[in-house]
Design a protein around this motif. Sequence first.
Motif, short mmCIF file in Angstrom:
data_model
loop_
_atom_site.label_atom_id
_atom_site.label_comp_id
_atom_site.label_asym_id
_atom_site.label_seq_id
_atom_site.Cartn_x
_atom_site.Cartn_y
_atom_site.Cartn_z
N GLY A 80 0.65 -1.30 0.08
CA GLY A 80 -0.09 -0.15 0.01
C GLY A 80 0.98 1.32 0.12
O GLY A 80 0.25 2.47 0.13
N ALA A 81 2.20 1.07 0.14
CA ALA A 81 3.21 2.32 0.04
C ALA A 81 2.86 3.21 -1.05
O ALA A 81 2.83 2.58 -2.18
CB ALA A 81 4.48 1.87 0.40
N ILE A 82 3.34 4.51 -1.00
CA ILE A 82 3.17 5.21 -2.10
C ILE A 82 4.50 5.48 -2.66
O ILE A 82 5.65 5.46 -1.94
CB ILE A 82 2.68 6.85 -1.72
N VAL A 83 4.81 5.55 -3.75
CA VAL A 83 6.26 5.76 -4.74
C VAL A 83 6.05 6.79 -5.73
O VAL A 83 5.51 6.75 -6.52
CB VAL A 83 6.81 4.28 -4.94
N GLY A 84 7.23 7.39 -5.80
CA GLY A 84 7.46 8.62 -6.81
C GLY A 84 6.90 9.85 -6.38
O GLY A 84 6.88 10.82 -7.01
N HIS A 85 6.40 10.04 -5.18
CA HIS A 85 5.79 11.15 -4.54
C HIS A 85 6.97 12.25 -4.34
O HIS A 85 6.56 13.40 -4.24
CB HIS A 85 5.21 11.19 -3.08
N ARG A 86 8.17 12.12 -4.55
CA ARG A 86 9.10 13.29 -4.28
C ARG A 86 9.35 13.90 -5.55
O ARG A 86 10.05 14.78 -5.61
CB ARG A 86 10.48 12.41 -3.89
N GLY A 87 8.85 13.44 -6.59
CA GLY A 87 8.94 13.78 -7.98
C GLY A 87 8.34 15.01 -8.33
O GLY A 87 8.53 15.99 -9.21
N GLY A 92 9.86 21.97 -11.43
CA GLY A 92 10.04 21.15 -12.31
C GLY A 92 9.79 19.54 -11.97
O GLY A 92 10.37 19.20 -10.84
N ASN A 93 9.23 18.89 -12.53
CA ASN A 93 8.65 17.69 -12.03
C ASN A 93 9.54 16.43 -12.83
O ASN A 93 9.22 16.07 -13.84
CB ASN A 93 7.11 17.16 -12.18
N LEU A 94 10.74 16.13 -12.03
CA LEU A 94 11.56 15.24 -12.48
C LEU A 94 11.70 14.12 -11.25
O LEU A 94 11.99 14.43 -10.07
CB LEU A 94 12.84 15.60 -13.02
N PHE A 95 11.93 12.81 -11.64
CA PHE A 95 11.90 11.93 -10.47
C PHE A 95 13.27 11.85 -10.05
O PHE A 95 14.41 11.89 -10.84
CB PHE A 95 11.64 10.37 -10.91
N PRO A 96 13.46 12.00 -8.57
CA PRO A 96 14.96 12.28 -8.19
C PRO A 96 15.40 10.99 -7.56
O PRO A 96 16.37 10.67 -7.13
CB PRO A 96 14.63 13.07 -7.09
N ILE A 97 14.73 9.69 -7.58
CA ILE A 97 14.94 8.42 -7.33
C ILE A 97 14.50 7.42 -8.49
O ILE A 97 13.77 7.82 -9.32
CB ILE A 97 14.09 8.09 -6.16
N SER A 98 14.98 6.30 -8.53
CA SER A 98 14.31 5.25 -9.24
C SER A 98 13.65 4.24 -8.22
O SER A 98 13.91 4.34 -7.29
CB SER A 98 15.56 4.46 -9.93
N ALA A 99 12.95 3.55 -8.76
CA ALA A 99 12.27 2.27 -8.21
C ALA A 99 12.43 1.00 -9.07
O ALA A 99 11.88 0.98 -10.14
CB ALA A 99 10.82 2.57 -7.74
N THR A 100 12.60 -0.06 -8.27
CA THR A 100 12.74 -1.44 -8.54
C THR A 100 11.92 -2.51 -8.04
O THR A 100 12.18 -2.45 -6.85
CB THR A 100 14.23 -1.63 -9.16
N ALA A 101 11.29 -3.58 -8.81
CA ALA A 101 10.71 -4.68 -7.93
C ALA A 101 11.74 -5.66 -7.73
O ALA A 101 12.57 -6.10 -8.18
CB ALA A 101 9.60 -5.19 -9.07
N LEU A 102 11.65 -5.93 -6.23
CA LEU A 102 12.30 -6.81 -5.73
C LEU A 102 11.93 -8.28 -5.91
O LEU A 102 12.63 -9.34 -5.69
CB LEU A 102 12.47 -6.71 -4.25
#
Length: 229
Positions: A80-87, A92-102
């Motif tokens: 249920g966690a949110i991912v990508g919210h820091r972007g 300017g809306n750019l993702f400052p992180i990456s996210a990968t499925a484990l």
Amino acid sequence: MDVKPTKQCDLKTCFMCRHALREWVPFIGIKKKNIQLNKGNQFIREGDPVTGIYFVCSGKVKVHKQWGDKEIIVRFAHGGAIVGHRGFTTKGNLFPISATALEPTLVCFVELEFFMSTLKVNTELTYQLMLFYADELKESEQKMYNLVHMTVKHRLALAIIRLHAEFGTTASGFINIQLSRQDLASYVGTTYESLFRMMNELAREGLIAVDGKQIRIENLAALSALTRI
């Protein structure tokens, strides 16, 4: 990225659905897109434009960032966690992180425009998101402090305790997330070699047990004592 659309989202689990008005949830159901990820699928790339926000319905995700020629894992997301919210920002809306499925993971995606409209309508969701940001900021500040003031052994002990608290344990007592040594090193903020030495040291001291990628806490009190500086 090898992804497959799916309709398994229950409209109850994710951060947005939990805190949105019940009357608003059907709109989320119409606007959302569910994506089934395989292990290793990277669904957010650092530096890419932000087109929307992701929520983890099931599975586990690592949120990571490049630091020079090294990767650091900022946090893990699941259930249920949110991912990508820091972007999304005002500059300017750019993702400052990456996210990968484990592992095989189901994520829910909503476009940025709809998510911003949802925040304007749902005050409780906006309030909870504000608290979430505050907690993340506090955690980030603590992590920077730990990098300066804690040894690798102490940071590893703290990381194991946090993973134990966040993911729980399997029936055999192992922490319910399997990480490669490199991923664990990236989370602790050290090298693979240093992590390997400290893992062996904690095992020799009887604080943890290791079986492949699995870790079990054998002496929580003694492990916790290492984190008090």
